[in-house]
Design a protein around this motif. Structure first.
Motif, PDB file in Angstrom:
ATOM      1  N   GLN A   1      -7.590   1.155  -7.889  1.00 55.70           N
ATOM      2  CA  GLN A   1      -8.302   1.503  -6.664  1.00 55.70           C
ATOM      3  C   GLN A   1      -8.942   0.253  -6.054  1.00 55.70           C
ATOM      4  OE1 GLN A   1      -8.109   4.308  -5.101  1.00 55.70           O
ATOM      5  NE2 GLN A   1      -9.561   3.800  -3.479  1.00 55.70           N
TER       6      GLN A   1
ATOM      7  N   VAL B   1       0.001  -1.324  -5.733  1.00 55.25           N
ATOM      8  CA  VAL B   1      -1.311  -1.816  -6.155  1.00 55.25           C
ATOM      9  C   VAL B   1      -1.670  -1.071  -7.437  1.00 55.25           C
ATOM     10  CG1 VAL B   1      -2.146  -2.567  -3.901  1.00 55.25           C
ATOM     11  CG2 VAL B   1      -2.383  -0.194  -4.533  1.00 55.25           C
TER      12      VAL B   1
ATOM     13  N   GLY C   1       2.781   2.053  -3.241  1.00 57.02           N
ATOM     14  CA  GLY C   1       1.939   2.223  -4.418  1.00 57.02           C
ATOM     15  C   GLY C   1       2.037   1.073  -5.397  1.00 57.02           C
TER      16      GLY C   1
ATOM     17  N   ILE D   1       0.837  -1.205   0.000  1.00 53.27           N
ATOM     18  CA  ILE D   1       0.000   0.000   0.000  1.00 53.27           C
ATOM     19  C   ILE D   1       0.874   1.258   0.000  1.00 53.27           C
ATOM     20  CG2 ILE D   1      -1.672   1.324   1.359  1.00 53.27           C
ATOM     21  CD1 ILE D   1      -2.828  -1.383   2.301  1.00 53.27           C
TER      22      ILE D   1
ATOM     23  N   GLN E   1      -6.597  -4.720  -0.614  1.00 52.01           N
ATOM     24  CA  GLN E   1      -5.461  -4.795   0.321  1.00 52.01           C
ATOM     25  C   GLN E   1      -5.813  -4.160   1.678  1.00 52.01           C
ATOM     26  OE1 GLN E   1      -2.839  -6.636   0.019  1.00 52.01           O
ATOM     27  NE2 GLN E   1      -3.341  -7.210  -2.074  1.00 52.01           N
ATOM     28  N   GLU E   2      -6.611  -3.097   1.640  1.00 49.56           N
ATOM     29  CA  GLU E   2      -7.055  -2.462   2.898  1.00 49.56           C
ATOM     30  C   GLU E   2      -7.946  -3.427   3.691  1.00 49.56           C
ATOM     31  OE1 GLU E   2      -6.212   0.296   4.409  1.00 49.56           O
ATOM     32  OE2 GLU E   2      -5.035   1.224   2.824  1.00 49.56           O
TER      33      GLU E   2
ATOM     34  N   ARG F   1      -6.281  -1.654  -4.276  1.00 45.72           N
ATOM     35  CA  ARG F   1      -5.949  -0.954  -3.023  1.00 45.72           C
ATOM     36  C   ARG F   1      -7.003  -1.247  -1.958  1.00 45.72           C
ATOM     37  NH1 ARG F   1      -2.786   3.078  -1.073  1.00 45.72           N
ATOM     38  NH2 ARG F   1      -3.663   4.296   0.627  1.00 45.72           N
ATOM     39  N   GLN F   2      -8.273  -1.201  -2.356  1.00 45.20           N
ATOM     40  CA  GLN F   2      -9.355  -1.461  -1.416  1.00 45.20           C
ATOM     41  C   GLN F   2      -9.299  -2.915  -0.912  1.00 45.20           C
ATOM     42  OE1 GLN F   2     -13.287  -0.688  -2.942  1.00 45.20           O
ATOM     43  NE2 GLN F   2     -14.109  -0.385  -0.873  1.00 45.20           N
TER      44      GLN F   2
END
Length: 185
Positions: free
Chosen positions: A71, A68, A66, A63, A77-78, A74-75
């Motif tokens: 979007q 990923v 950067g 994350i 991974q979150e 990224r979401q």
């Protein structure tokens, strides 16, 4: 008939299974609230914590750098990070539960405590009891006909009939002196 018992008593049990590493107290020792009594370990739990911490580090690296590509990635991974954090929190609580601590100030009652060194404790297994003796509670069995006596604050009869008239039972020192003076006049 009756008996005397401690005001506060709690049996301590293993909250998480593990091997006993260290026994920090002995039977009959006074302890303080929060004091560690027994330290245990669980190698499988430690391995799981190390793996989850490495996974968390890897997700954070993805994350932060950067790496990923979108979007949505990224979401994802979150969400992955949130799941790892929740599992880590649960594992940390389990690891903390491996240490048995005194629930209040008192005295350890565990005659066989010294035999636990190196032993595997199953979850829920009894380890020791911590007792507070101040104050002591007195429990008594009373005949039903005498039960009303428990609710009187003054005695119903003078327990010392030989001293009848000299003073009243439960009287203070001044009351006794005053009673002796007025009775003898």
């Amino acid at each position: 008939t009756g008996y005397v018992e401690a005001d506060q008593k709690q049996t301590l049990r293993a909250r998480t299974a593990g091997f006993v590493d260290q026994i920090d107290v002995r039977d009959g020792q006074r302890v303080h609230k929060g004091q560690t009594l027994i330290t245990c370990h669980d190698k499988e739990l430690e391995s799981l914590i190390a793996k989850l911490e490495a996974d968390l580090h890897g997700v954070n690296t993805l994350i932060q750098q950067g790496m990923v590509s979108s979007q949505a990635d990224r979401q994802a991974q979150e969400y992955n990070k949130t799941g790892i954090l929740k599992r880590l929190e649960y594992c940390y609580r389990q690891r903390d539960d491996l240490n048995v601590k005194a629930p209040f100030d008192g005295e350890v009652v565990a005659p066989m405590l010294h035999e636990l060194q190196g032993k595997y404790l199953h979850q829920g297994e009894e380890i020791a009891t911590v007792i507070r003796y101040d104050p002591l509670l007195i429990r008594a069995t009373v005949e039903q006909g005498d039960s009303a006596l428990l609710f009187f604050t003054e005695p119903l009869a003078n327990p010392f009939p030989v001293l009848q008239g000299a003073y009243s039972y439960n009287a203070s020192g001044d009351d006794v002196a005053k009673s002796l003076v007025t009775d003898n006049v």
